[in-house]
Design a protein around this motif. Sequence first.
Motif, PDB file in Angstrom:
ATOM      1  N   ALA A 173       0.838  -1.201   0.000  1.00  0.00           N
ATOM      2  CA  ALA A 173       0.000   0.000   0.000  1.00  0.00           C
ATOM      3  C   ALA A 173       0.872   1.251   0.000  1.00  0.00           C
ATOM      4  N   GLY A 174       1.933   1.242   0.827  1.00  0.00           N
ATOM      5  CA  GLY A 174       2.860   2.382   0.868  1.00  0.00           C
ATOM      6  C   GLY A 174       3.517   2.603  -0.476  1.00  0.00           C
ATOM      7  N   ALA A 175       3.966   1.497  -1.087  1.00  0.00           N
ATOM      8  CA  ALA A 175       4.644   1.585  -2.380  1.00  0.00           C
ATOM      9  C   ALA A 175       3.678   2.069  -3.465  1.00  0.00           C
ATOM     10  N   LEU A 176       2.445   1.597  -3.394  1.00  0.00           N
ATOM     11  CA  LEU A 176       1.439   2.015  -4.370  1.00  0.00           C
ATOM     12  C   LEU A 176       1.222   3.524  -4.296  1.00  0.00           C
ATOM     13  N   LEU A 177       1.183   4.030  -3.066  1.00  0.00           N
ATOM     14  CA  LEU A 177       1.030   5.468  -2.855  1.00  0.00           C
ATOM     15  C   LEU A 177       2.215   6.216  -3.477  1.00  0.00           C
ATOM     16  N   GLY A 178       3.403   5.597  -3.348  1.00  0.00           N
ATOM     17  CA  GLY A 178       4.621   6.220  -3.875  1.00  0.00           C
ATOM     18  C   GLY A 178       4.655   6.293  -5.395  1.00  0.00           C
ATOM     19  N   VAL A 179       4.086   5.292  -6.055  1.00  0.00           N
ATOM     20  CA  VAL A 179       4.146   5.273  -7.528  1.00  0.00           C
ATOM     21  C   VAL A 179       2.829   5.717  -8.167  1.00  0.00           C
ATOM     22  N   LEU A 180       1.835   6.003  -7.327  1.00  0.00           N
ATOM     23  CA  LEU A 180       0.493   6.301  -7.839  1.00  0.00           C
ATOM     24  C   LEU A 180       0.486   7.490  -8.793  1.00  0.00           C
ATOM     25  N   GLN A 181       1.213   8.543  -8.393  1.00  0.00           N
ATOM     26  CA  GLN A 181       1.217   9.744  -9.232  1.00  0.00           C
ATOM     27  C   GLN A 181       1.783   9.427 -10.613  1.00  0.00           C
ATOM     28  N   ASN A 182       2.858   8.653 -10.630  1.00  0.00           N
ATOM     29  CA  ASN A 182       3.474   8.261 -11.891  1.00  0.00           C
ATOM     30  C   ASN A 182       2.493   7.466 -12.753  1.00  0.00           C
ATOM     31  N   ILE A 183       1.758   6.559 -12.092  1.00  0.00           N
ATOM     32  CA  ILE A 183       0.774   5.752 -12.830  1.00  0.00           C
ATOM     33  C   ILE A 183      -0.314   6.650 -13.418  1.00  0.00           C
ATOM     34  N   ILE A 184      -0.810   7.595 -12.603  1.00  0.00           N
ATOM     35  CA  ILE A 184      -1.881   8.488 -13.059  1.00  0.00           C
ATOM     36  C   ILE A 184      -1.406   9.348 -14.237  1.00  0.00           C
ATOM     37  N   VAL A 185      -0.183   9.890 -14.108  1.00  0.00           N
ATOM     38  CA  VAL A 185       0.379  10.716 -15.183  1.00  0.00           C
ATOM     39  C   VAL A 185       0.439   9.909 -16.481  1.00  0.00           C
ATOM     40  N   ASN A 186       0.920   8.682 -16.356  1.00  0.00           N
ATOM     41  CA  ASN A 186       1.056   7.851 -17.559  1.00  0.00           C
ATOM     42  C   ASN A 186      -0.293   7.478 -18.163  1.00  0.00           C
ATOM     43  N   ILE A 187      -1.286   7.226 -17.291  1.00  0.00           N
ATOM     44  CA  ILE A 187      -2.624   6.921 -17.806  1.00  0.00           C
ATOM     45  C   ILE A 187      -3.190   8.151 -18.528  1.00  0.00           C
ATOM     46  N   ASN A 188      -2.927   9.325 -17.938  1.00  0.00           N
ATOM     47  CA  ASN A 188      -3.396  10.574 -18.558  1.00  0.00           C
ATOM     48  C   ASN A 188      -2.779  10.777 -19.929  1.00  0.00           C
ATOM     49  N   ILE A 189      -1.460  10.595 -20.017  1.00  0.00           N
ATOM     50  CA  ILE A 189      -0.772  10.767 -21.308  1.00  0.00           C
ATOM     51  C   ILE A 189      -1.376   9.818 -22.348  1.00  0.00           C
ATOM     52  N   MET A 190      -1.633   8.577 -21.891  1.00  0.00           N
ATOM     53  CA  MET A 190      -2.203   7.593 -22.815  1.00  0.00           C
ATOM     54  C   MET A 190      -3.588   8.011 -23.271  1.00  0.00           C
ATOM     55  N   SER A 191      -4.365   8.592 -22.332  1.00  0.00           N
ATOM     56  CA  SER A 191      -5.746   8.952 -22.682  1.00  0.00           C
ATOM     57  C   SER A 191      -5.791  10.187 -23.588  1.00  0.00           C
ATOM     58  N   TRP A 192      -4.686  10.974 -23.605  1.00  0.00           N
ATOM     59  CA  TRP A 192      -4.657  12.114 -24.527  1.00  0.00           C
ATOM     60  C   TRP A 192      -4.504  11.649 -25.961  1.00  0.00           C
ATOM     61  N   GLY A 193      -4.062  10.406 -26.089  1.00  0.00           N
ATOM     62  CA  GLY A 193      -3.871   9.877 -27.433  1.00  0.00           C
ATOM     63  C   GLY A 193      -2.625  10.415 -28.101  1.00  0.00           C
ATOM     64  N   LEU A 239       2.782   2.554 -21.065  1.00  0.00           N
ATOM     65  CA  LEU A 239       2.314   1.250 -20.624  1.00  0.00           C
ATOM     66  C   LEU A 239       3.444   0.498 -19.913  1.00  0.00           C
ATOM     67  N   ILE A 240       4.640   0.579 -20.498  1.00  0.00           N
ATOM     68  CA  ILE A 240       5.801  -0.102 -19.895  1.00  0.00           C
ATOM     69  C   ILE A 240       6.087   0.482 -18.507  1.00  0.00           C
ATOM     70  N   GLN A 241       5.994   1.806 -18.398  1.00  0.00           N
ATOM     71  CA  GLN A 241       6.231   2.450 -17.091  1.00  0.00           C
ATOM     72  C   GLN A 241       5.234   1.961 -16.054  1.00  0.00           C
ATOM     73  N   ILE A 242       3.968   1.852 -16.458  1.00  0.00           N
ATOM     74  CA  ILE A 242       2.933   1.388 -15.523  1.00  0.00           C
ATOM     75  C   ILE A 242       3.222  -0.054 -15.120  1.00  0.00           C
ATOM     76  N   ILE A 243       3.589  -0.883 -16.100  1.00  0.00           N
ATOM     77  CA  ILE A 243       3.887  -2.290 -15.805  1.00  0.00           C
ATOM     78  C   ILE A 243       5.077  -2.400 -14.844  1.00  0.00           C
ATOM     79  N   ILE A 244       6.105  -1.566 -15.061  1.00  0.00           N
ATOM     80  CA  ILE A 244       7.280  -1.595 -14.172  1.00  0.00           C
ATOM     81  C   ILE A 244       6.878  -1.179 -12.754  1.00  0.00           C
ATOM     82  N   ASP A 245       6.025  -0.153 -12.648  1.00  0.00           N
ATOM     83  CA  ASP A 245       5.556   0.281 -11.329  1.00  0.00           C
ATOM     84  C   ASP A 245       4.825  -0.842 -10.604  1.00  0.00           C
TER      85      ASP A 245
END
Length: 188
Positions: free
Chosen positions: A131-151, A160-166
């Motif tokens: 849970a702690g680690a998820l909180l630590g990488v959450l912002q990175n995951i959200i940013v990457n999802i946002n970039i992906m959703s911008w198309g 996608l690779i960044q999210i998978i690594i997280d």
Amino acid sequence: MTEELHDEYQVCYKHPDRKTLLRCNKCGKPICPECAVQTPTGYRCKDCIKSQQKVFDTAEGKDYIIGAAIAAVLGFLGAFLFQMITFLPAYITALIISVACGRLICAAVRAAVNKRRSSNLTKTVAAAAGAGALLGVLQNIIVNINIMSWGATGFELGCLIQIIIDIAYIVILCGTILAEMSGMVFRR
Ligand SMILES: [Zn+2]
Ligand SMILES: [Zn+2]
């Protein structure tokens, strides 16, 4: 001949009226089928099973809170550090820091709870670290999802690779803790 056979039979240590050939494979006491508990290593008496569980489960109530707090904080800090290091490829950093952080958490919790342990404590610590680690990488995951959703074409795979690594980071962290702490239980 009849005497020899008679000698092999003993009476159950809890039921003196029952003759039995079974023995507890730990303390050697004769046990009747009702008193025998089957374990992966053979039949054991109920007393041995009970004392065995007591040896394995020594964690107290406060240990869960202490363990979870340490694991969550260190899990968060480790994930934060993992994001800060950019001079190595992310998958290498993820592997090194998740294992190192998992071991550090185990050592810190072990020291803080005075080496008390239980399988539930192991699960609690692993979950809190995750849970702690998820909180630590959450912002990175959200940013990457946002970039992906911008198309933004061309970035999808990288994001996608960044999210998978997280996510892999979190899985390895939890796995390391489960392996380290449960290994501790079996090693004795
Ligand atoms: Zn026994
Ligand atoms: Zn018995």
